[in-house]
Design an enzyme around this catalytic site. Structure first.
Site, PDB file in Angstrom:
ATOM      1  N   HIS A  64       0.803  -1.360  -0.156  1.00 44.03           N
ATOM      2  CA  HIS A  64      -0.075   0.143   0.012  1.00 44.03           C
ATOM      3  C   HIS A  64       1.140   1.231  -0.097  1.00 44.03           C
ATOM      4  CE1 HIS A  64      -3.194   2.462   1.040  1.00 44.03           C
ATOM      5  NE2 HIS A  64      -2.596   3.162   1.759  1.00 44.03           N
ATOM      6  N   GLU A  65       1.780   1.357   0.825  1.00 43.00           N
ATOM      7  CA  GLU A  65       2.793   2.634   1.045  1.00 43.00           C
ATOM      8  C   GLU A  65       3.600   2.699  -0.397  1.00 43.00           C
ATOM      9  OE1 GLU A  65       2.180   4.919   3.012  1.00 43.00           O
ATOM     10  OE2 GLU A  65       0.758   3.532   4.363  1.00 43.00           O
ATOM     11  N   HIS A  68       1.577   4.556  -2.645  1.00 45.29           N
ATOM     12  CA  HIS A  68       1.510   6.039  -2.624  1.00 45.29           C
ATOM     13  C   HIS A  68       3.015   6.607  -3.013  1.00 45.29           C
ATOM     14  CE1 HIS A  68      -2.186   6.405  -0.347  1.00 45.29           C
ATOM     15  NE2 HIS A  68      -1.597   5.988   0.844  1.00 45.29           N
TER      16      HIS A  68
END
Length: 120
Positions: A64-65, A68
């Site tokens: 997920h990170e 980003h």
């Protein structure tokens, strides 16, 4: 810590593991070009596969990170709008999902909520 341990420049994804109370964070690439010292991803050590944080210990926090870090927003970021998260093929989603609620459809626009998208 980041300044003394980072490797090279923006061409390398640096990842740090900590024991803080949050799961993780990463700055968007457009937000951080002037601050090389803060570039990279930070995750809670317990979120790695086999870690002690139940329901969050499969390595998905890093995935997920990393999204980003590459510039992806949350799937629900733009809400029920045609441009929602800025990716053309992501169905609109009004809010974050909890778990994997099959068939969830929080918007009147085409498509079910992308509950299996790691950016939710």
């Amino acid at each position: 810590m980041k300044r003394s341990t980072r490797v090279r420049g923006y061409d390398v994804m640096n990842v740090w593991s900590t024991s803080t109370s949050f799961l993780g964070y990463a700055y968007y690439p457009t937000d951080d070009k002037h601050r090389l010292a803060t570039d990279g991803i930070v995750i809670q050590y317990g979120s790695v596969p086999g870690g002690p944080i139940e329901n969050y210990n499969e390595g998905k926090t890093l995935t997920h990170e990393a999204g980003h870090w590459f510039g992806l927003a949350h799937t629900f970021q733009g809400g029920c709008t045609p441009t929602n998260d800025g990716v053309n093929d992501t169905p609109a989603q009004s809010s974050p999902a909890s778990g994997c609620p099959e068939g969830r459809d929080s918007c009147d626009l085409p498509g079910l909520d992308p509950i299996r998208n790691y950016m939710d």
